[in-house]
Design an enzyme around this catalytic site. Sequence first.
Site, PDB file in Angstrom:
ATOM      1  N   LYS A   1      14.995 -20.760 129.692  1.00 27.92           N
ATOM      2  CA  LYS A   1      16.854 -20.146 129.613  1.00 27.92           C
ATOM      3  C   LYS A   1      17.244 -20.694 128.642  1.00 27.92           C
ATOM      4  O   LYS A   1      17.188 -21.858 128.091  1.00 27.92           O
ATOM      5  CB  LYS A   1      16.847 -20.624 131.095  1.00 27.92           C
TER       6      LYS A   1
ATOM      7  N   SER B   1      22.740 -15.376 135.429  1.00 27.91           N
ATOM      8  CA  SER B   1      22.827 -15.875 134.591  1.00 27.91           C
ATOM      9  C   SER B   1      21.513 -15.791 133.351  1.00 27.91           C
ATOM     10  O   SER B   1      20.992 -16.075 132.384  1.00 27.91           O
ATOM     11  CB  SER B   1      23.258 -17.102 134.097  1.00 27.91           C
TER      12      SER B   1
ATOM     13  N   SER C   1      22.879 -17.053 140.032  1.00 26.88           N
ATOM     14  CA  SER C   1      22.636 -17.016 138.333  1.00 26.88           C
ATOM     15  C   SER C   1      20.633 -17.082 138.441  1.00 26.88           C
ATOM     16  O   SER C   1      19.934 -16.127 137.487  1.00 26.88           O
ATOM     17  CB  SER C   1      22.425 -17.885 137.717  1.00 26.88           C
TER      18      SER C   1
END
Length: 510
Positions: A120, A195, A219
């Site tokens: 990420k 996210s 997320s």
Amino acid sequence: MPVAPGPVAPSSAETTETTESAESAVSAVSAAPAASAVSGQDEICLLDAVDLAARVRRGELSAREVVQAHLDRIERHNTAVNAIVTLDAEGALAAAAAADERQARGEELGPLHGLPIAFKDTHLTCGMRTTHGSPLFAEHVPHEDELLVQRIQDAGAIRIGKTNVPEFAAGSHTFNPVFGATRNPYDLTRSAGGSSGGGAAALAAGFQPLADGSDMGGSLRNPASFCNVVGLRPTPGRVPSHPTGNLWDTMGVAGPMGRTVADTALLLSVMAGPDPRVPISLDEPGASFRAPLARDIAGLRVAFAPDLGGRVPVDRDVRDVIERQARVFEDLGCVVTEDCPDLGGAEDVFRTLRAQEFHHGLGALLDSDRASLKSSLVWNIEEGRRLTGADLARARTGHARIHLAATAFFQRYDVLIAPVSQVTPFAVESEYPTDIDGEPQHTYLDWMRSAYFVTVLGSPALSVPAGFTSAGLPVGLQIVGPPRAERTVLGIGAAYEAATAHGRRRPSLP
């Protein structure tokens, strides 16, 4: 917690893949072909991570073959999806060759040996840029790995790049001014969530077998739901975060995603475990999560909350899918009762503590580079700036009350099931849904309540594929257990997954 990175280091030489506009076309959905019906490299990319790791350890596949297959698939399909935003193919192949050499020498192999992963783009990666989806850090290259990145690589995983995120991970739709939007592999006109949307989309598209993520308001769970994969928000402290600006933070956590519950548990097993620098880290070794998950769930006491006790509006298409899942648990021998923990005050608790974290982590950027931040981010930081000591005390007191109420609730029930998201994947051009069945959603947070109310409980929460709408859009079921009960949640999720097999349905990519 969103924290502004440190000083920008010189740019590394890794190859980057930037966003290109994808066709506005709906991707047809098809059932995943059996392994025997898939040829060559695509077969490798669609294997479960547990199976793939076993084949590499047995010598049936080399790390180089596995990495090359995933790089080739990324090359063919990533332009349409835009999940991988930084790619170091040369470095990945060199690392794969070194992994094969270690195996040939008979060295001890980690549980993720030979598996490729893109991290990420909010998680620090030494020598590879970490942009946080912000033009302010488009060339930021950290000098150290974040703890979870270090643990995953120490377990034998091979870094291939970074996955896309919203700006500073703010919001559950993955778009930013550096790389643009990530598109849902099941429908390229729709959001992949966020996210951790880049990671979820990369999993669904077969670009990597596992994905790391983080979760404050959903997320990990929302993108898993949107992309028909599995995502786990662990109990705070299960996966320690370092470095961080708040060692006692219980709102934001890191966690794993996979295409199956077993794969997700495998990644958790290397991410979890104590760290002396993190005071809230739990003592249980992560390796315990590699034990078999299979269990008989007959007699399980299941609380079913299709709209969290009437506290959240839920889109009709989502509700139709979720309401069918109660029958699945009944058919598995569970006792299902419609009930919900007392979530009174959860809205104030979450919004207050989140705003405090945003102000603490990003307030300096608001002062120095306000024009470079998206409007929703500015709003959230300013909400934190307006807080008083009394506001924070009220939120902490409310948080304690909800936790105690949840503790009592989970003495009556073994698990809670509820929708992950209140909506189906929405148009990729929209920042967030502004309406749910006629009820206005005024901010970029409003539509995420079904996820962030659960955040306040402090419980592990698993998003597992629950089926599809009539339009072919994925819907996730949220399985929530008592604090520290990840084994329970994963075991129940595995039993549900085996009974339904919704996660075996794969997208068709252009």
